[in-house]
Design an enzyme around this catalytic site. Structure first.
Site, PDB file in Angstrom:
ATOM      1  N   PRO A 143     -44.265  -0.824  26.489  1.00  0.00           N
ATOM      2  CA  PRO A 143     -44.231   0.125  27.391  1.00  0.00           C
ATOM      3  C   PRO A 143     -45.075   1.097  26.630  1.00  0.00           C
ATOM      4  O   PRO A 143     -44.650   1.942  25.430  1.00  0.00           O
ATOM      5  CB  PRO A 143     -42.551   0.377  27.028  1.00  0.00           C
ATOM      6  CG  PRO A 143     -42.627  -0.520  26.658  1.00  0.00           C
ATOM      7  CD  PRO A 143     -43.704  -1.504  25.796  1.00  0.00           C
ATOM      8  N   GLU A 144     -45.558   2.457  27.386  1.00  0.00           N
ATOM      9  CA  GLU A 144     -46.100   3.917  27.076  1.00  0.00           C
ATOM     10  C   GLU A 144     -45.175   4.522  27.436  1.00  0.00           C
ATOM     11  O   GLU A 144     -44.774   3.991  28.084  1.00  0.00           O
ATOM     12  CB  GLU A 144     -47.557   3.615  27.228  1.00  0.00           C
ATOM     13  CG  GLU A 144     -48.589   3.047  26.034  1.00  0.00           C
ATOM     14  CD  GLU A 144     -50.465   3.539  25.815  1.00  0.00           C
ATOM     15  OE1 GLU A 144     -50.569   3.907  26.321  1.00  0.00           O
ATOM     16  OE2 GLU A 144     -50.344   2.362  25.685  1.00  0.00           O
ATOM     17  N   LYS A 166     -42.266   8.172  22.904  1.00  0.00           N
ATOM     18  CA  LYS A 166     -41.822   7.422  23.276  1.00  0.00           C
ATOM     19  C   LYS A 166     -40.095   6.997  22.951  1.00  0.00           C
ATOM     20  O   LYS A 166     -39.227   5.927  22.586  1.00  0.00           O
ATOM     21  CB  LYS A 166     -42.585   6.098  22.684  1.00  0.00           C
ATOM     22  CG  LYS A 166     -44.124   6.194  23.473  1.00  0.00           C
ATOM     23  CD  LYS A 166     -44.744   5.140  23.035  1.00  0.00           C
ATOM     24  CE  LYS A 166     -45.547   5.255  22.186  1.00  0.00           C
ATOM     25  NZ  LYS A 166     -46.617   4.246  21.883  1.00  0.00           N
ATOM     26  N   ARG A 171     -56.781  -0.103  15.413  1.00  0.00           N
ATOM     27  CA  ARG A 171     -56.670  -0.585  17.211  1.00  0.00           C
ATOM     28  C   ARG A 171     -57.917  -0.470  17.534  1.00  0.00           C
ATOM     29  O   ARG A 171     -58.804  -0.447  17.852  1.00  0.00           O
ATOM     30  CB  ARG A 171     -55.620   0.388  18.316  1.00  0.00           C
ATOM     31  CG  ARG A 171     -54.141   1.154  17.181  1.00  0.00           C
ATOM     32  CD  ARG A 171     -53.280  -0.353  17.139  1.00  0.00           C
ATOM     33  NE  ARG A 171     -53.082  -1.106  18.646  1.00  0.00           N
ATOM     34  CZ  ARG A 171     -52.206  -0.814  19.287  1.00  0.00           C
ATOM     35  NH1 ARG A 171     -51.045   0.190  18.539  1.00  0.00           N
ATOM     36  NH2 ARG A 171     -52.209  -1.356  20.618  1.00  0.00           N
ATOM     37  N   ARG A 208     -38.408  -8.961  22.366  1.00  0.00           N
ATOM     38  CA  ARG A 208     -39.561  -9.276  21.230  1.00  0.00           C
ATOM     39  C   ARG A 208     -39.312  -8.286  20.272  1.00  0.00           C
ATOM     40  O   ARG A 208     -39.249  -8.980  18.718  1.00  0.00           O
ATOM     41  CB  ARG A 208     -41.018  -8.976  21.128  1.00  0.00           C
ATOM     42  CG  ARG A 208     -42.067  -9.403  22.178  1.00  0.00           C
ATOM     43  CD  ARG A 208     -43.089  -9.226  22.491  1.00  0.00           C
ATOM     44  NE  ARG A 208     -44.010  -9.267  21.383  1.00  0.00           N
ATOM     45  CZ  ARG A 208     -45.110  -8.348  21.168  1.00  0.00           C
ATOM     46  NH1 ARG A 208     -46.029  -8.294  21.974  1.00  0.00           N
ATOM     47  NH2 ARG A 208     -45.513  -8.215  19.997  1.00  0.00           N
ATOM     48  N   HIS A 211     -29.975  -8.588  25.316  1.00  0.00           N
ATOM     49  CA  HIS A 211     -29.641  -7.616  25.350  1.00  0.00           C
ATOM     50  C   HIS A 211     -29.052  -7.504  23.804  1.00  0.00           C
ATOM     51  O   HIS A 211     -28.443  -7.644  23.358  1.00  0.00           O
ATOM     52  CB  HIS A 211     -28.483  -7.931  26.435  1.00  0.00           C
ATOM     53  CG  HIS A 211     -28.059  -8.113  27.949  1.00  0.00           C
ATOM     54  ND1 HIS A 211     -27.708  -8.525  28.513  1.00  0.00           N
ATOM     55  CD2 HIS A 211     -29.984  -7.870  28.084  1.00  0.00           C
ATOM     56  CE1 HIS A 211     -28.434  -8.397  29.761  1.00  0.00           C
ATOM     57  NE2 HIS A 211     -29.732  -8.237  29.362  1.00  0.00           N
TER      58      HIS A 211
END
Ligand SMILES: [Zn+2]
Length: 269
Positions: free
Chosen positions: A2-3, A60, A259, A131, A113
């Protein structure tokens, strides 16, 4: 992963579906997922009997205000901070938003969860994270983050660039300088702006900083409409042996700011 665009959909889901519902139960089965000193017991004490009043976002980080905010000024636990990490999704009742990967957090496995609440009406809110790299905290320090990428002004970007000799990509990916831009969005914005990701930030001329500012805004707007951070023109060309969608030059693959970075050696200078 997610970004900012995926996190924004999760925030919007919370804002649309999770507000003004009394919390009757707190699920915190994974103490490791609670950060900055938060314990399952403290989470229960802070949330039970409260409701969410507003879901905000800075970069974020999702910030959910609790109804206890302001009632007792010194009372801890007036803002719940949610981090989606590398694979997190927010679920409200049966609806999910966040990480877009179908083979990851879209599977309905209750073992994933990591945190959640039950509302008095029987509905639920969960943070599902296969993760386990997300986190939950109370009263997060919002000021450790730079201005949100959606709100970044040209003056702020000028000041940020002028102060750093680091590669421009590392600078705009640094969450304490600009909050919300991850690897894919930075590569896409620099590609659109025609700027080499490895250029020292303070060397950028003012017209390049202006182009970058416009490119960040365009990237957020266009990819947001298309459906996420993975929908960029450069992103779809990532990988070995592929070519710049603008001029057809073979793309260069390097490590910049720690990166994997794709860029065009012809039009990015
Ligand atoms: Zn090119």
């Amino acid at each position: 992963m997610p970004e900012i665009l995926e996190v924004e959909t999760a925030r919007a889901l919370l804002d649309a579906r999770a507000l003004d519902r009394e919390i009757t139960k707190v699920h915190a089965p994974d103490a490791w997922f609670l950060k900055r000193g938060l314990t399952p017991r403290a989470a229960r004490a802070a949330l039970t009997g409260q409701s969410f009043t507003h879901a905000r976002r800075r970069g974020k980080l999702i910030l959910v205000d609790l109804s206890s905010a302001g009632s007792v000024p010194e009372r801890p636990g007036s803002v719940l901070g949610l981090h989606l990490g590398m694979s997190g999704r927010v679920l409200v009742d049966d609806e999910a938003a966040g990480d877009p990967l179908l083979d990851a957090s879209n599977q309905a496995d209750p073992a994933w969860h990591r945190f959640g609440v039950t509302f008095a009406d029987g509905g639920t809110m969960f943070l599902r994270d296969p993760r386990r790299l997300g986190a939950v905290e109370l009263d997060p320090d919002e000021d450790r983050l730079g201005p949100d990428a959606f709100d970044l002004t040209l003056a702020q970007l000028r000041a940020i660039c002028a102060k750093s000799r680091a590669p421009i990509k590392a600078v705009i990916m640094d969450q304490s300088r600009i909050a919300g831009l991850g690897n894919l969005l930075c590569d896409e914005a620099l590609w659109r702006a025609g700027i080499d990701p490895a250029r020292p930030a303070h060397e950028l001329a003012d017209d390049a900083v202006k182009r970058l500012h416009r490119a960040i805004r365009d990237t957020l707007r266009i990819l947001g409409k298309r459906g996420g951070s993975h929908t960029g023109d450069l992103t779809s060309a990532r990988g070995p042996g592929l070519h710049c969608p603008k001029d057809g030059a073979p793309l260069q693959r390097r490590t910049v700011g720690g990166r994997t970075t794709y860029s065009c050696p012809v039009h990015q200078r």
